[in-house]
Design a protein around this motif. Structure first.
Motif, PDB file in Angstrom:
ATOM      1  N   VAL A 220       3.871  58.966 -29.945  1.00 16.39           N
ATOM      2  CA  VAL A 220       4.740  59.555 -31.289  1.00 16.39           C
ATOM      3  C   VAL A 220       6.045  58.783 -31.117  1.00 16.39           C
ATOM      4  O   VAL A 220       6.435  58.328 -32.041  1.00 16.39           O
ATOM      5  CB  VAL A 220       5.010  61.001 -30.945  1.00 16.39           C
ATOM      6  CG1 VAL A 220       6.262  61.363 -32.092  1.00 16.39           C
ATOM      7  CG2 VAL A 220       3.751  61.857 -31.108  1.00 16.39           C
ATOM      8  N   ALA A 221       6.436  58.768 -29.738  1.00 11.96           N
ATOM      9  CA  ALA A 221       7.716  57.995 -29.568  1.00 11.96           C
ATOM     10  C   ALA A 221       7.525  56.372 -29.905  1.00 11.96           C
ATOM     11  O   ALA A 221       8.481  55.857 -30.678  1.00 11.96           O
ATOM     12  CB  ALA A 221       8.210  57.751 -28.115  1.00 11.96           C
ATOM     13  N   ALA A 222       6.531  55.793 -29.648  1.00 13.71           N
ATOM     14  CA  ALA A 222       6.201  54.571 -30.238  1.00 13.71           C
ATOM     15  C   ALA A 222       6.079  54.343 -31.493  1.00 13.71           C
ATOM     16  O   ALA A 222       6.546  53.378 -32.291  1.00 13.71           O
ATOM     17  CB  ALA A 222       4.977  54.108 -29.372  1.00 13.71           C
ATOM     18  N   GLU A 223       5.468  55.210 -32.228  1.00 13.36           N
ATOM     19  CA  GLU A 223       5.436  55.275 -33.630  1.00 13.36           C
ATOM     20  C   GLU A 223       6.829  55.383 -34.504  1.00 13.36           C
ATOM     21  O   GLU A 223       6.963  54.742 -35.442  1.00 13.36           O
ATOM     22  CB  GLU A 223       4.614  56.346 -34.395  1.00 13.36           C
ATOM     23  CG  GLU A 223       4.313  56.361 -35.439  1.00 13.36           C
ATOM     24  CD  GLU A 223       3.473  57.478 -36.222  1.00 13.36           C
ATOM     25  OE1 GLU A 223       3.180  57.523 -37.604  1.00 13.36           O
ATOM     26  OE2 GLU A 223       2.960  58.178 -35.333  1.00 13.36           O
ATOM     27  N   ARG A 224       7.718  56.210 -33.869  1.00 10.23           N
ATOM     28  CA  ARG A 224       8.867  56.668 -34.341  1.00 10.23           C
ATOM     29  C   ARG A 224       9.837  55.112 -34.157  1.00 10.23           C
ATOM     30  O   ARG A 224      10.701  54.734 -34.856  1.00 10.23           O
ATOM     31  CB  ARG A 224       9.452  57.658 -33.598  1.00 10.23           C
ATOM     32  CG  ARG A 224       8.960  59.062 -34.033  1.00 10.23           C
ATOM     33  CD  ARG A 224       9.494  60.540 -33.236  1.00 10.23           C
ATOM     34  NE  ARG A 224      10.841  60.239 -33.458  1.00 10.23           N
ATOM     35  CZ  ARG A 224      11.514  61.018 -34.109  1.00 10.23           C
ATOM     36  NH1 ARG A 224      11.107  61.651 -35.027  1.00 10.23           N
ATOM     37  NH2 ARG A 224      13.161  61.101 -34.193  1.00 10.23           N
ATOM     38  N   GLY A 225       9.665  54.873 -32.942  1.00  9.26           N
ATOM     39  CA  GLY A 225      10.662  53.563 -32.341  1.00  9.26           C
ATOM     40  C   GLY A 225      10.150  52.071 -32.699  1.00  9.26           C
ATOM     41  O   GLY A 225      10.972  51.122 -32.672  1.00  9.26           O
ATOM     42  N   GLY A 226       8.813  51.892 -33.301  1.00 12.38           N
ATOM     43  CA  GLY A 226       8.462  50.788 -33.423  1.00 12.38           C
ATOM     44  C   GLY A 226       8.219  49.783 -32.193  1.00 12.38           C
ATOM     45  O   GLY A 226       8.141  48.520 -32.217  1.00 12.38           O
ATOM     46  N   TRP A 227       7.595  50.409 -31.101  1.00 13.95           N
ATOM     47  CA  TRP A 227       7.414  49.863 -29.895  1.00 13.95           C
ATOM     48  C   TRP A 227       6.053  50.006 -29.616  1.00 13.95           C
ATOM     49  O   TRP A 227       5.460  51.003 -30.072  1.00 13.95           O
ATOM     50  CB  TRP A 227       8.254  49.988 -28.814  1.00 13.95           C
ATOM     51  CG  TRP A 227       8.755  51.430 -28.409  1.00 13.95           C
ATOM     52  CD1 TRP A 227       7.615  52.207 -27.808  1.00 13.95           C
ATOM     53  CD2 TRP A 227       9.930  52.097 -28.588  1.00 13.95           C
ATOM     54  NE1 TRP A 227       8.245  53.382 -27.533  1.00 13.95           N
ATOM     55  CE2 TRP A 227       9.540  53.555 -28.052  1.00 13.95           C
ATOM     56  CE3 TRP A 227      11.095  51.966 -29.291  1.00 13.95           C
ATOM     57  CZ2 TRP A 227      10.276  54.531 -28.160  1.00 13.95           C
ATOM     58  CZ3 TRP A 227      11.927  53.018 -29.171  1.00 13.95           C
ATOM     59  CH2 TRP A 227      11.674  54.093 -28.991  1.00 13.95           C
ATOM     60  N   GLU A 228       5.416  49.310 -28.602  1.00 13.28           N
ATOM     61  CA  GLU A 228       4.286  49.666 -27.939  1.00 13.28           C
ATOM     62  C   GLU A 228       4.139  51.128 -27.098  1.00 13.28           C
ATOM     63  O   GLU A 228       5.219  51.229 -26.349  1.00 13.28           O
ATOM     64  CB  GLU A 228       3.566  48.645 -27.094  1.00 13.28           C
ATOM     65  CG  GLU A 228       3.386  47.322 -27.747  1.00 13.28           C
ATOM     66  CD  GLU A 228       2.244  47.606 -28.736  1.00 13.28           C
ATOM     67  OE1 GLU A 228       1.285  48.230 -28.505  1.00 13.28           O
ATOM     68  OE2 GLU A 228       2.338  47.085 -29.894  1.00 13.28           O
ATOM     69  N   PRO A 229       3.039  51.836 -27.051  1.00 10.56           N
ATOM     70  CA  PRO A 229       3.228  53.185 -26.448  1.00 10.56           C
ATOM     71  C   PRO A 229       3.152  52.624 -24.811  1.00 10.56           C
ATOM     72  O   PRO A 229       2.830  51.921 -24.448  1.00 10.56           O
ATOM     73  CB  PRO A 229       1.830  53.572 -26.733  1.00 10.56           C
ATOM     74  CG  PRO A 229       1.522  53.218 -27.940  1.00 10.56           C
ATOM     75  CD  PRO A 229       1.950  51.779 -27.998  1.00 10.56           C
ATOM     76  N   GLY A 230       4.182  53.435 -24.241  1.00 13.31           N
ATOM     77  CA  GLY A 230       4.367  53.238 -22.755  1.00 13.31           C
ATOM     78  C   GLY A 230       5.319  54.263 -22.144  1.00 13.31           C
ATOM     79  O   GLY A 230       5.690  55.045 -22.731  1.00 13.31           O
ATOM     80  N   PRO A 231       5.788  54.182 -20.842  1.00 10.06           N
ATOM     81  CA  PRO A 231       6.609  55.282 -20.074  1.00 10.06           C
ATOM     82  C   PRO A 231       8.010  54.996 -20.833  1.00 10.06           C
ATOM     83  O   PRO A 231       8.253  54.207 -21.316  1.00 10.06           O
ATOM     84  CB  PRO A 231       6.550  54.573 -18.711  1.00 10.06           C
ATOM     85  CG  PRO A 231       5.422  53.830 -18.565  1.00 10.06           C
ATOM     86  CD  PRO A 231       5.024  53.001 -20.065  1.00 10.06           C
ATOM     87  N   LEU A 232       8.588  56.004 -20.817  1.00  6.43           N
ATOM     88  CA  LEU A 232       9.948  56.549 -21.540  1.00  6.43           C
ATOM     89  C   LEU A 232      10.861  56.748 -20.662  1.00  6.43           C
ATOM     90  O   LEU A 232      10.732  57.326 -19.585  1.00  6.43           O
ATOM     91  CB  LEU A 232       9.741  57.659 -22.739  1.00  6.43           C
ATOM     92  CG  LEU A 232       8.903  57.372 -23.834  1.00  6.43           C
ATOM     93  CD1 LEU A 232       8.832  58.667 -24.642  1.00  6.43           C
ATOM     94  CD2 LEU A 232       9.298  56.120 -24.674  1.00  6.43           C
TER      95      LEU A 232
END
Length: 326
Positions: A137-149
């Motif tokens: 969800v963070a990747a979709e919101r932020g426009g980056w590849e999924p990965g550790p936050l």
């Protein structure tokens, strides 16, 4: 939650999952300790209490999303390991220190990494969200590849982001707590994604290595940010759509998918929760001033909507807050 819980709650049917509920009530510190170890990875866990010690924990959920409510008259200490989970806690009563930070009552705080905790004569709630879902969800919101936050350390949300968090909790808790047994796997993932949206709205975050928060890139994220940044201003759905770079119809559809409500329904709910926060704070002087501060101009409609949402009139909340010793 421990790994054996995750392995046990997937149903043999591919489209369902088992939502379980575990309730522990005890006056035995050893039983309380075992219950905590079933819920969290904790090193050096110590549970102490006087002759009147009591402990109660209710854990409801799946490996995707779980809610826990705990109260105790004793003291609990240890090091919580949250490296493999996304865990948010909020203190309802009592005293708690997490990672050297004294927790304020009624504010969500994220467990990060490995943190020393101490809880004294407390009531608390906890939400656990699947880490992979939060990252997606963070990747979709932020426009980056999924990965550790990474999350902003010791961040305590307030204002509109805090209201967005409580709106999410109210929406998903009623469904999770109402039903146990077999539930839809797709729906459970939807609920976990909704929980992730609320968390990511409330707590600044970024991909590991980036070191700073970025404005949301997704259309829904931009729409949310616009509404939360302009909570006290008159806003139309066309204003929100323009800020998000979407058509009005596209915005409506996206909000139904993500939040299961319309954009203006989301905005109204945030405003009502912000009004309640102010009325409960003990610092408000009048209902009308509070309503105007969050962008509500129709006081008659406000009173009716507030009573429908919270079971009392705004004036009753204000009087109760002013009558409470501080």
């Amino acid at each position: 939650m421990n790994d054996h819980t995750q392995n046990a709650d997937t149903s043999a049917e591919a489209d369902t999952i088992i939502r379980s509920r575990l309730v522990t009530r005890t006056r035995d510190t050893a039983v309380a300790r075992n219950a905590i170890l079933h819920t969290f990875h904790v090193r050096g866990l110590d549970v102490t209490g006087s002759a009147g010690f009591s402990f109660e924990e209710t854990l409801t959920g799946t490996s995707f999303l779980a809610l826990e409510s705990t109260s105790s008259t004793g003291t609990i200490r240890g090091e919580v390991d949250a490296t493999a989970a996304v865990i948010v806690v909020w203190l309802k009563a009592g005293h708690a220190v997490v990672g050297g930070q004294q927790l304020p009552i009624g504010r969500p705080v994220l467990y990060t990494g490995q943190q020393q905790v101490q809880w004294d004569r407390f009531e608390k709630d906890v939400m656990r969200i699947d880490q992979a879902i939060v990252e997606a969800v963070a990747a979709e919101r932020g426009g980056w590849e999924p990965g550790p936050l990474e999350f902003k350390p010791n961040h305590v949300p307030e204002g509109a982001p805090l209201a967005a968090w409580w709106l999410m909790v109210r929406m998903i808790a009623s469904e999770i707590l109402a039903t146990t047994g077999k539930v839809s796997l797709d729906r459970e993932r939807e609920l976990a994604a909704m929980a992730a949206e609320g968390l990511l709205t409330a707590i600044p975050h970024w991909p590991v290595g980036r070191r700073s928060e970025q404005p949301p890139e997704s259309n829904v994220g931009r729409a949310e940010a616009f509404m939360l940044d302009n909570i006290g201003a008159p806003i139309t759905v066309d204003d929100v759509a323009a800020a998000a770079g979407m058509s009005t119809r596209g915005l409506q559809s996206a909000f139904q998918r993500v939040h299961q409500t319309s954009p203006l329904g989301y905005l109204r709910a945030i405003r009502l929760l912000m009004a309640r926060q102010q009325l409960e704070s003990g610092g408000a002087t009048s209902v009308s001033d509070v309503a105007r501060s969050v962008g509500i101009v129709h006081l008659g409609r406000f009173a009716g909507a507030y009573r429908e949402a919270f079971g009392e009139l705004p004036g009753e909340t204000l009087r109760a807050a002013n009558d409470t010793p501080r």
